[in-house]
Design a protein around this motif. Sequence first.
Motif, short mmCIF file in Angstrom:
data_model
loop_
_atom_site.label_atom_id
_atom_site.label_comp_id
_atom_site.label_asym_id
_atom_site.label_seq_id
_atom_site.Cartn_x
_atom_site.Cartn_y
_atom_site.Cartn_z
N LEU A 65 0.81 -1.21 0.00
CA LEU A 65 0.00 0.00 0.00
C LEU A 65 0.85 1.26 0.00
CD1 LEU A 65 -2.84 -1.03 2.46
CD2 LEU A 65 -3.11 -0.49 0.04
N GLY A 66 2.02 1.22 0.63
CA GLY A 66 2.88 2.39 0.55
C GLY A 66 3.40 2.85 1.90
N PRO A 67 4.24 3.92 1.87
CA PRO A 67 4.96 4.35 3.07
C PRO A 67 4.07 4.81 4.21
CG PRO A 67 5.22 5.93 1.28
CD PRO A 67 4.61 4.70 0.69
N ILE A 68 2.95 5.45 3.92
CA ILE A 68 2.08 5.93 4.99
C ILE A 68 1.54 4.76 5.79
CG2 ILE A 68 -0.16 7.02 5.45
CD1 ILE A 68 0.44 8.99 3.26
N VAL A 70 2.95 1.81 5.97
CA VAL A 70 4.08 1.20 6.67
C VAL A 70 4.34 1.93 7.98
CG1 VAL A 70 6.56 0.79 6.56
CG2 VAL A 70 5.13 0.27 4.59
N LYS A 71 4.25 3.28 7.95
CA LYS A 71 4.43 4.06 9.19
C LYS A 71 3.39 3.65 10.23
CE LYS A 71 7.81 6.89 8.25
NZ LYS A 71 9.06 6.86 9.04
N PHE A 72 2.17 3.46 9.79
CA PHE A 72 1.10 3.04 10.70
C PHE A 72 1.43 1.68 11.31
CE2 PHE A 72 -3.12 0.96 11.27
CZ PHE A 72 -3.57 1.75 12.30
N GLN A 95 9.98 -2.28 10.45
CA GLN A 95 10.87 -1.26 10.98
C GLN A 95 12.14 -1.10 10.15
OE1 GLN A 95 11.29 -2.66 14.97
NE2 GLN A 95 9.16 -2.26 15.48
N ASP A 96 12.66 -2.18 9.63
CA ASP A 96 13.88 -2.06 8.82
C ASP A 96 14.01 -3.16 7.78
OD1 ASP A 96 14.33 -4.20 10.43
OD2 ASP A 96 16.19 -3.45 11.32
#
Length: 553
Positions: A65-68, A70-72, A95-96
């Motif tokens: 879905l994307g970086p946003i 992933v941050k969630f 996280q990494d």
Amino acid sequence: MKRLRLALRLTRINVILLKHGLDELILALPFFRPLRFLVIFMPWRWVPRALPARGVRIRRSLEELGPIYVKFGQILSTRRDLLPPDLIDELAKLQDRVPPFPGDQARRIVERSLGESVTELFAKFDETPMASASIAQVHAARLRDGREVVVKVVRPGIKRRIQRDMELLYFFAELIHRYVPEARRLRPLEVVAEFDKNLDDELDLMREAANASQLRRNFTGSELLYIPEVEWPLTRREVMVMERIYGVPVSDTEHLTALGTDMQKLAERGVEIFFTQVFRDSFFHADMHPGNIFVNAEHPEEPRYIAVDFGIVGSLNPSDHRYLAENFLAFFRRDYRRVAELHVESGWVPADTRIEEFEAAMRTVCEPIFERPLKDISFGALLLRLFQTGRRFNMEVQPQLVLLQKTLLNIEGLGRQLYPELDLWRTAKPYMERWMREQVGPRAFLRKLREQAPTWSERLPDLPERLIRALDDVSEMRAALSRQSEELEGLRQEQARTGARLLAAGAGSGLLGGGVLVLALQPGAWFSLAGVPVLGWASVVIGAGLLLSGRWR
């Protein structure tokens, strides 16, 4: 056109969820519940698919879905009190260990940004990434002088993907603001705008390098936290080179325990680092998930943290800084009335809020969690009750504090992993009390004197001249005021004379007119003496005299 883009993005999100076997999540949403019957028409309902575990499916969906998203997932990965272990273990990989982009692409980005070939810039550059996250990935390298460094490279095309997802978030926030009145106090548009700004900052590695340098200065010589050094000549917007560090990932508690690390001290130092950054420096690392935190365990009895990834930092303005500090201290002292008063003074709740009611509500929510270790506290339930209390008293979300709240949750999650017996309140209270004494006591006064001393010493030679100039200005002002006073006194006297003339003229006109009228119409009607109308003539004479008097005045 915009609505079409949003519709296509929503469709793609649903396709990704279906692709990874998460259709039950879609149909569980209130909007789609009336369509749950459609599940019987889905092929896999009758022909089961071979799907991996749910944690793997959710992680892969967030990655795609994307970086946003992933941050969630990174935020959720620290909350072992909210999610089952299988989900936490998979989300921790975000996280990494996000799928990397090709190493040759990273090399081309480095060469384009720095204007030289990798072989000229570095003695060694490893195209296989050490770690890969949602925004960038990291490669090991060695400088020409032999120093080991890491090279951080922004993902190609990531800005466009973030903008596309942010457009969708703004759309949802606008809908919530427009159609859900009770949610307006959450200020969804402002919160999304704050998130957008933080992501934009994270895409600029020059800003991250500046953040790292500031944090390094703040903790120079500290035994609590080490920040690696930035190689500024090799840093650009899409590329950052900094000192390579070696440490144990903070999430690897088994390894840390095997090394004999004092886990209680490690957890307590994490709390102290947080409060030091927020209240001493008002500049804090706001992305402290386990993938960005390592431990130097060379001296396990005195463990030291090492931080990386400084794309997101937070700061507070002086008023929020002071109010927040006083709130924490009042909270630790269980002075709920002061907490209520501070919320009103800061404008976080309406001015007409009844202090007694808000005090009682805060006591009811917070009192049960004191003097208990982290493992016995349900922060999920606590946050839910605080949210309900805030809604009752129309408490607005403060966008400038969202990063701080996120960081506090990360710190609490780390503490829970490292040392579940940690008493967060007992650990933090002495630090906050010491900080407040330094802010308002004699030491604060002396510190401010020292801070102002250079300015005063610079201006001291000019003080006599400034004083003489100020006295001259005062004298000129007094003279001007004296002149103005004289002018005002003259105006007042003139107004008094004018009033007297008008009064005399009015009275004279009345008497003269009355006397003439009486003499003309009924000359015998007034008192007369020897046939002469004395009062009539007296009225005429006195009136004429008053008119002449008013004119002469």
